[in-house]
Design a protein around this motif. Structure first.
Motif, PDB file in Angstrom:
ATOM      1  N   GLN A 127      -3.366  -3.705  -1.652  1.00  0.00           N
ATOM      2  CA  GLN A 127      -2.735  -4.379  -2.398  1.00  0.00           C
ATOM      3  C   GLN A 127      -2.738  -5.930  -2.187  1.00  0.00           C
ATOM      4  OE1 GLN A 127       0.825  -2.136  -2.995  1.00  0.00           O
ATOM      5  NE2 GLN A 127      -0.010  -1.965  -5.347  1.00  0.00           N
ATOM      6  N   TRP A 128      -3.589  -6.965  -2.726  1.00  0.00           N
ATOM      7  CA  TRP A 128      -4.769  -6.691  -3.679  1.00  0.00           C
ATOM      8  C   TRP A 128      -6.310  -6.900  -3.131  1.00  0.00           C
ATOM      9  CZ3 TRP A 128       0.158  -7.799  -4.897  1.00  0.00           C
ATOM     10  CH2 TRP A 128       1.103  -6.618  -5.245  1.00  0.00           C
ATOM     11  N   THR A 183     -10.899   4.167   0.907  1.00  0.00           N
ATOM     12  CA  THR A 183      -9.984   5.095   1.148  1.00  0.00           C
ATOM     13  C   THR A 183      -8.903   4.254   0.892  1.00  0.00           C
ATOM     14  OG1 THR A 183      -8.527   6.819   2.629  1.00  0.00           O
ATOM     15  CG2 THR A 183      -9.361   4.268   3.534  1.00  0.00           C
ATOM     16  N   SER A 184      -7.322   4.410   0.285  1.00  0.00           N
ATOM     17  CA  SER A 184      -6.453   3.176   0.364  1.00  0.00           C
ATOM     18  C   SER A 184      -5.319   3.051   0.954  1.00  0.00           C
ATOM     19  CB  SER A 184      -6.507   3.200  -0.969  1.00  0.00           C
ATOM     20  OG  SER A 184      -5.178   2.845  -1.111  1.00  0.00           O
ATOM     21  N   ASP A 185      -4.903   2.234   1.589  1.00  0.00           N
ATOM     22  CA  ASP A 185      -4.118   1.971   2.244  1.00  0.00           C
ATOM     23  C   ASP A 185      -2.199   1.815   1.759  1.00  0.00           C
ATOM     24  OD1 ASP A 185      -5.245   1.486   4.307  1.00  0.00           O
ATOM     25  OD2 ASP A 185      -5.216  -0.728   4.821  1.00  0.00           O
ATOM     26  N   ASP A 186      -2.346   1.154   0.377  1.00  0.00           N
ATOM     27  CA  ASP A 186      -1.094   1.804  -0.343  1.00  0.00           C
ATOM     28  C   ASP A 186      -1.590   2.722  -1.629  1.00  0.00           C
ATOM     29  OD1 ASP A 186      -2.600  -0.450  -2.098  1.00  0.00           O
ATOM     30  OD2 ASP A 186      -2.290  -1.801  -0.390  1.00  0.00           O
ATOM     31  N   VAL A 187      -2.241   2.346  -2.841  1.00  0.00           N
ATOM     32  CA  VAL A 187      -1.897   2.827  -4.013  1.00  0.00           C
ATOM     33  C   VAL A 187      -3.353   3.532  -4.169  1.00  0.00           C
ATOM     34  CG1 VAL A 187       0.414   2.069  -4.888  1.00  0.00           C
ATOM     35  CG2 VAL A 187      -2.525   0.378  -5.639  1.00  0.00           C
ATOM     36  N   ILE A 188      -3.586   4.061  -5.370  1.00  0.00           N
ATOM     37  CA  ILE A 188      -5.094   3.585  -5.972  1.00  0.00           C
ATOM     38  C   ILE A 188      -6.072   2.773  -6.231  1.00  0.00           C
ATOM     39  CG2 ILE A 188      -6.218   6.000  -7.007  1.00  0.00           C
ATOM     40  CD1 ILE A 188      -4.080   8.314  -7.309  1.00  0.00           C
ATOM     41  N   HIS A 189      -7.308   2.596  -6.236  1.00  0.00           N
ATOM     42  CA  HIS A 189      -7.619   1.847  -5.918  1.00  0.00           C
ATOM     43  C   HIS A 189      -9.341   2.378  -6.903  1.00  0.00           C
ATOM     44  CE1 HIS A 189      -4.956  -1.308  -4.836  1.00  0.00           C
ATOM     45  NE2 HIS A 189      -4.854  -0.969  -3.769  1.00  0.00           N
ATOM     46  N   SER A 190      -9.970   1.560  -7.732  1.00  0.00           N
ATOM     47  CA  SER A 190     -10.787   2.214  -7.713  1.00  0.00           C
ATOM     48  C   SER A 190     -12.421   1.200  -8.005  1.00  0.00           C
ATOM     49  CB  SER A 190     -11.465   2.483  -8.893  1.00  0.00           C
ATOM     50  OG  SER A 190     -12.905   3.424  -8.674  1.00  0.00           O
ATOM     51  N   ASP A 319       7.786  -9.032  13.323  1.00  0.00           N
ATOM     52  CA  ASP A 319       7.761  -7.892  13.061  1.00  0.00           C
ATOM     53  C   ASP A 319       7.184  -7.749  11.648  1.00  0.00           C
ATOM     54  OD1 ASP A 319       8.835  -5.313  13.913  1.00  0.00           O
ATOM     55  OD2 ASP A 319      10.630  -5.533  12.126  1.00  0.00           O
ATOM     56  N   THR A 320       7.999  -8.853  10.696  1.00  0.00           N
ATOM     57  CA  THR A 320       7.663  -8.635   9.048  1.00  0.00           C
ATOM     58  C   THR A 320       6.107  -8.612   8.830  1.00  0.00           C
ATOM     59  OG1 THR A 320       9.883  -9.375   9.023  1.00  0.00           O
ATOM     60  CG2 THR A 320       8.519  -9.422   7.026  1.00  0.00           C
ATOM     61  N   VAL A 321       5.240  -9.689   9.904  1.00  0.00           N
ATOM     62  CA  VAL A 321       4.193  -9.202   9.352  1.00  0.00           C
ATOM     63  C   VAL A 321       2.950  -8.057  10.112  1.00  0.00           C
ATOM     64  CG1 VAL A 321       2.486 -11.193   9.408  1.00  0.00           C
ATOM     65  CG2 VAL A 321       4.532 -12.143   9.495  1.00  0.00           C
ATOM     66  N   ILE A 322       3.346  -7.945  11.294  1.00  0.00           N
ATOM     67  CA  ILE A 322       2.617  -6.994  11.792  1.00  0.00           C
ATOM     68  C   ILE A 322       3.260  -5.479  10.890  1.00  0.00           C
ATOM     69  CG2 ILE A 322       2.675  -5.478  13.722  1.00  0.00           C
ATOM     70  CD1 ILE A 322       3.236  -8.273  15.564  1.00  0.00           C
ATOM     71  N   ASN A 323       4.461  -5.417  10.640  1.00  0.00           N
ATOM     72  CA  ASN A 323       5.311  -4.085   9.927  1.00  0.00           C
ATOM     73  C   ASN A 323       5.551  -3.645   8.642  1.00  0.00           C
ATOM     74  OD1 ASN A 323       4.016  -2.774  13.234  1.00  0.00           O
ATOM     75  ND2 ASN A 323       6.626  -3.619  13.581  1.00  0.00           N
ATOM     76  N   GLY A 324       5.362  -5.364   7.836  1.00  0.00           N
ATOM     77  CA  GLY A 324       5.543  -5.078   6.712  1.00  0.00           C
ATOM     78  C   GLY A 324       7.303  -5.026   6.520  1.00  0.00           C
ATOM     79  N   VAL A 325       7.496  -4.608   5.241  1.00  0.00           N
ATOM     80  CA  VAL A 325       9.286  -4.165   4.833  1.00  0.00           C
ATOM     81  C   VAL A 325       8.945  -3.504   4.653  1.00  0.00           C
ATOM     82  CG1 VAL A 325      10.756  -4.875   4.485  1.00  0.00           C
ATOM     83  CG2 VAL A 325       9.362  -6.775   5.316  1.00  0.00           C
ATOM     84  N   SER A 326       9.320  -2.128   4.560  1.00  0.00           N
ATOM     85  CA  SER A 326       9.551  -0.465   3.929  1.00  0.00           C
ATOM     86  C   SER A 326      10.138  -0.729   2.592  1.00  0.00           C
ATOM     87  CB  SER A 326       9.554   0.686   4.344  1.00  0.00           C
ATOM     88  OG  SER A 326      10.939   0.756   4.668  1.00  0.00           O
ATOM     89  N   GLY A 327       9.437  -0.253   1.531  1.00  0.00           N
ATOM     90  CA  GLY A 327      10.455  -0.797   0.230  1.00  0.00           C
ATOM     91  C   GLY A 327      10.362  -2.217  -0.566  1.00  0.00           C
ATOM     92  N   THR A 328       9.497  -2.967  -0.481  1.00  0.00           N
ATOM     93  CA  THR A 328       9.369  -3.488  -1.050  1.00  0.00           C
ATOM     94  C   THR A 328       7.989  -3.969  -0.892  1.00  0.00           C
ATOM     95  OG1 THR A 328       8.743  -5.462   1.010  1.00  0.00           O
ATOM     96  CG2 THR A 328      11.460  -4.784   0.916  1.00  0.00           C
ATOM     97  N   MET A 330       5.656  -5.827   0.218  1.00  0.00           N
ATOM     98  CA  MET A 330       5.820  -6.674   1.856  1.00  0.00           C
ATOM     99  C   MET A 330       4.527  -5.493   2.615  1.00  0.00           C
ATOM    100  SD  MET A 330       4.700  -9.336   3.827  1.00  0.00           S
ATOM    101  CE  MET A 330       4.545  -9.850   5.084  1.00  0.00           C
ATOM    102  N   PRO A 331       3.115  -5.703   2.755  1.00  0.00           N
ATOM    103  CA  PRO A 331       2.562  -4.685   2.912  1.00  0.00           C
ATOM    104  C   PRO A 331       2.202  -5.084   5.175  1.00  0.00           C
ATOM    105  CG  PRO A 331       1.386  -6.517   2.272  1.00  0.00           C
ATOM    106  CD  PRO A 331       2.272  -7.025   1.750  1.00  0.00           C
TER     107      PRO A 331
END
Lengths: 372, 57
Positions: A127-128, A183-190, A319-328, A330-331
């Protein structure tokens, strides 16, 4: 009556079939691979079969309606069954379907045969944006939307390839079989490029295969074809197909640049250098959510300009940039960006738009963090 | 028995003559149709599988 039938059949065919089949831009493209040509010719064959069936069926129907109309004193016939006619109208579609299935299956078999590829490219939907990794070559990059934000906002006139342009296209050689691992890192893309006749879902946790052997050099454009969130329309695909020797030269250049970049991790970087690099990274990766001036668009995408937590807490910022924030939204960027890019973009966001911390984050420190 | 096979084939194809249908309902035993139906369905699956295996070569 025969003339009427011929006239009706002819005009129906002309009115429906020909313009649709011939109009440029309406039909699917012939494409630039052997497989895409086969798919196109199958498509046209089946299209004309459908046109003939349509003309015959509607011709007979309209003729019957006209010829046996009530005002001419026609009386309807009452009978229950006619086995011969029923056998014919069952057998004819059966033969037509089998006749279409045989060549279609032959083409499908070719489409699925990704063996003996000369080059493997991993395509990862995010995304994206799209990420491309040339497997075994140590060359990898992300391909971001190239259309300026001002064109999207309407502040500027739209360019020729509006929303179909990227900062770095996928570069492929012609005349070589290239296998895609998708493959994808997050949701289904095409991943969809009509000229290459490839439209393949990229699914997190799965690796799909596809392949191309491009016949003609050129630039081929496509889009994400699976609704994947807010910027689904802003992650186009651009493939730049080159002559083989040009491709080899390009790949060698990219490999060298990657080596240079790896060496750059160890040295000390100046603040100004990091800022310059970081502005570019921010523009292509971060600005789609956090906006060009770092103002974000709360509540989904927090502002970075004047963000007190960001300014005070470098650890948290990294940490936010490297690992993202789960539930938001931010990847995690640990695999998308390299240590230099992470250091540069963190440095940029810590010093731009009045966040004047004066801190320069060194790539070596980021690399150490990533290794933990 | 042969008439049962023919009726099942007609059912597979989807077209049956009215007299034969009437005949089957008057004289036929349900068990025979069910048995022949199952056997012939398996045969059909086998034939389709064979064709698919050949095509996949």
């Amino acid at each position: 009556m025969r003339t009427l039938l011929v006239w009706m059949a002819g005009s129906l065919g002309l009115a429906l079939g020909v313009p649709l089949a011939m109009a440029n831009g309406w039909n699917m493209p012939v494409g630039v691979t052997d497989v895409s040509r086969e798919i196109h010719s199958l498509h046209m064959t089946i299209f004309w079969i459908c046109v003939i069936i349509g003309v015959v069926v509607f011709g007979v129907m309209f003729y019957s309606l006209f010829r046996f109309r009530r005002s001419k004193g026609a009386k309807s016939a009452h009978f229950h069954e006619n086995t011969t006619v029923e056998v014919i109208w069952t057998a004819v579609p059966l033969l037509i379907l089998v006749g279409m299935a045989v060549p279609a299956t032959a083409t499908l078999k070719k489409m699925y045969d990704a063996s003996d590829a000369e080059l493997d490219v991993m395509i990862i939907g995010q995304q994206w944006r799209w990420r491309y990794e040339y497997l075994g070559e140590d060359v990898a990059f992300t391909s971001n939307l190239g259309t300026p934000r001002d064109q999207i906002r309407g502040a500027e006139a739209r360019g020729e390839h509006y929303l179909l342009e990227v900062d770095e296209p996928l570069v492929l050689p012609i005349n070589r079989k290239v296998r895609f691992l998708m493959t994808s890192d997050d949701v289904i893309h095409s991943w969809w490029v009509p000229e290459l006749a490839v439209k393949q879902d990229t699914i997190p946790g799965f690796v799909n295969e596809n392949w191309v052997r491009i016949n003609e050099p050129g630039i081929y454009r496509g889009q994400c074809a699976e609704l994947c969130g807010m910027d689904h329309g802003f992650m186009p695909v651009v493939v730049h197909a080159m002559e083989e020797e040009d491709f080899d030269a390009w790949l060698a250049e990219r490999k060298e640049a990657a080596e240079q970049e790896a060496m750059g991790v160890d040295r000390e970087w100046e603040l100004a250098e990091l800022m310059e690099r970081g502005e570019g990274v921010y523009g292509s990766i971060c600005a789609s959510c956090h906006q060009a001036e770092g103002q974000g668009s709360p509540p989904a995408f927090p502002a970075l300009a004047g963000n007190q937590r960001l300014i005070d807490d470098l650890e948290w910022h990294l940490d936010t940039v490297i690992n993202g924030v789960s539930g938001t939204a931010m990847p995690a960027f640990r695999s998308t960006l390299n240590p230099v890019e992470i250091a540069a973009v963190v440095t940029w966001t810590r010093n731009a738009w009045g966040n004047d911390t004066g801190e320069a984050v060194q790539p070596a420190d980021v690399a150490e963090r990533l290794a933990q | 028995m042969w008439s049962v096979v023919k009726s099942v084939l007609a059912a597979f194809f989807g077209v049956q003559r009215e007299e034969r249908r009437r005949e089957d309902f008057e004289k036929g035993r349900p068990g025979a149709f069910i048995l022949v139906g199952i056997v012939m369905a398996l045969l059909l699956v086998g034939v389709v599988a064979l064709v698919a295996i050949q095509a996949a070569r």
